[in-house]
Design an enzyme around this catalytic site. Structure first.
Site, short mmCIF file in Angstrom:
data_model
loop_
_atom_site.label_atom_id
_atom_site.label_comp_id
_atom_site.label_asym_id
_atom_site.label_seq_id
_atom_site.Cartn_x
_atom_site.Cartn_y
_atom_site.Cartn_z
N THR A 1 11.82 8.56 14.42
CA THR A 1 12.06 7.84 15.65
C THR A 1 13.49 8.15 16.01
O THR A 1 14.27 8.59 15.16
CB THR A 1 11.86 6.33 15.40
OG1 THR A 1 10.50 6.08 15.11
CG2 THR A 1 12.28 5.48 16.58
N GLY B 1 13.28 4.06 11.37
CA GLY B 1 13.03 3.56 10.03
C GLY B 1 11.64 3.04 9.76
O GLY B 1 11.41 2.40 8.74
N GLY B 2 10.67 3.28 10.66
CA GLY B 2 9.31 2.83 10.40
C GLY B 2 9.24 1.34 10.17
O GLY B 2 9.87 0.54 10.88
#
Length: 512
Positions: A320, A403-404
């Site tokens: 991301t 960072g999910g």
């Protein structure tokens, strides 16, 4: 590592100095923070396709003066051909992670740019997108951040074939054409060359009507009062409520004065775990999270300073990019844009070479689940842009991270350092972190929350103290696995203090 940059009239923070420079150029020409954010994001869509791009989704918060920020949800919906029964019949119990277009909802990024520009832009769209078009058409040097990710692409897209090492030149002519088409409006993109290719590669997953629907929607943001400030983020289908709930839990805890104290990490780890353990049941498009946000005190009461809670008993890394911009008139933009995994689904639209995200991995394949994969539905999202205002409604900070699943955990640490401990932007962003990790894809932390390991980044002083309190702990190197957080803080004097995450290697906080 802990440098803070200062500016008087505007600032942009991104993961790539080329993107930050494009954003600052818009500010110099009289553009708004929204123009700067779009220009920066568009450059990243060209130079950092492993993290974001026109094949992905977008969320943004915009503060324009005092009061509540505007919130933009530009996340796409599954196509009309979405069929969960077919996936289950094929033996899937979770959405396919890679090489499957069914995990790629219609991308919302371009719609997000257009909505943001239409409401807050000052410069012509062609001028805002010009730096990105130039990089795509004329070429750009491969960054050291991108080189490792290219190993996953192989022969899937010929644009990347010349890249072997940092500094090699890449051209993306198809992306340049797509950006040029977008300057004339959404139909040039969604119903033009890119849209035609998307229909072809979709094999029935999408229809032309799906592509004709605008994915961008202005929604009401979520807010929580924490540490003397109002913290704002996105409502579902974003997991932003986890940040607000964790902050609400943490505010009532007796945090040590020194973040190096293992008790500090333990209390914040527990706040994050108690906020997120039931996320799979709570989070779906259109969900009300008022009940969850109202449960901070009850969840806080379950925290034992001396030991780790068994959170699943309480209920039945990702790629991301985040960027932020503030202009000389005080407008602040907190924008996050993503493919989900690196290069997303690894499915490329064949005409333009745009890689499609795999945000559909957030869908459930459990029959009847409120987040079940199906036509027209938006998947649960890990993306969490954040914005902080002072009690008088003025802008304090714009902040976010990749960072999910760990995004709320990272922001919990950054904001606690900033708002509680008075750290500078550079100190708050650059300091070591912990994160909850379950292995696998980086998007499966909450499938078995009691099995999640607390990974402690190199330099983090908490390992032994966390083990003593019952946490499974693993050491991990300082780096991108712990996010790329960027922050612009508006000081009481009005001066802007910004920091781009040193983990991003080539990130830049640039101002004027």
């Amino acid at each position: 590592m802990l440098n803070t940059r200062y500016a008087r009239s505007g600032m942009v923070c991104t993961v790539d100095h080329l993107a930050s420079s494009a954003g600052v150029a818009m500010l110099e020409r009289g553009g708004s923070a929204a123009d700067a954010a779009i220009a920066a994001n568009a450059v990243l869509a060209v130079t950092a396709p492993h993290m974001c791009g026109l094949g992905g989704d977008l969320f943004a918060l915009v503060h324009d003066g005092s009061g509540a920020p505007a919130a933009l949800n530009a996340s796409g919906r599954a196509g009309s051909g979405a069929d969960p029964e077919r996936l289950r019949a094929e033996g899937h119990d979770r959405m396919p992670h890679r090489h499957d277009v069914r995990s790629a909802p219609v991308p919302g990024c371009a719609d997000g740019w257009l909505a943001l520009h239409g409401r807050y832009g000052r410069l012509p769209a062609a001028e805002v997108l010009a730096p990105a078009i130039r990089h795509a058409r004329d070429g750009f040097p491969v960054s050291p951040l991108m080189v490792p990710a290219l190993e996953t692409v192989g022969p899937l897209c010929e644009d990347f074939a010349p890249a072997r090492q940092a500094g090699d030149l890449i051209r993306r002519p198809g992306v340049a054409r797509a950006l040029e088409a977008l300057t004339a409006g959404r139909d040039g993109f969604y119903l033009g060359e890119f849209g035609e290719g998307l229909l072809a590669v979709g094999g029935g997953e999408y229809t032309e009507d799906d592509l004709a629907k605008d994915s961008a929607q202005w929604v009401d943001p979520l807010r929580a009062r924490a540490f003397g400030h109002d913290v704002w983020t996105m409502p579902p289908n974003s997991q932003g409520y986890l940040l607000l709930l964790a902050l609400g839990i943490a505010e009532g805890l007796d945090l040590p004065a020194d973040p190096a104290d293992p008790l500090w990490a333990h209390l914040l780890v527990e706040a994050a775990r108690l906020a997120g353990h039931d996320r799979l049941e709570v989070l779906f498009d259109g969900a009300s999270v008022d009940g969850a946000l109202g449960s901070a005190a009850a969840r806080r009461a379950l925290i034992d300073p001396a030991g780790r809670a068994a959170v699943r008993d309480l209920t039945a890394p990702g790629d991301t990019t985040y960027l932020c911009a503030v202009d000389g008139d005080g407008m602040g933009v907190s924008l996050i844009q993503s493919n989900a995994a690196g290069f997303g689904s690894l499915v490329f639209e064949p005409h333009t070479g745009i890689n499609l995200h795999n945000r559909g991995i957030g869908f459930s394949l459990v029959p009847g689940h409120p987040a079940e994969y199906g036509p027209g539905r938006r998947p649960p999202h890990t993306l969490v842009p954040a914005l902080v205002t002072r009690p008088d409604g003025s802008l304090r900070s714009v902040v976010g991270t990749m960072g999910g699943d760990a995004q709320p955990q990272i922001l919990l640490q950054v904001l606690t350092r900033l708002l509680v401990h008075g750290r500078t932007a550079g100190e708050a962003v650059g300091a070591p972190r912990w994160r909850l990790a379950a292995g696998g894809t980086g998007f499966d932390t909450w499938h078995a929350p009691d099995q999640a390991v607390v990974e402690v980044e190199e330099g983090g002083p908490w390992g032994e103290g966390l083990r003593d309190r019952g946490h499974p702990v693993a050491a991990a190197p300082y780096g991108s696995a712990f996010g790329h957080a960027h922050l612009i803080d508006v000081l009481p004097s009005g001066v802007l203090a910004g920091a781009a995450d040193p983990r991003s290697v080539i990130g830049a906080a640039a101002g004027l």
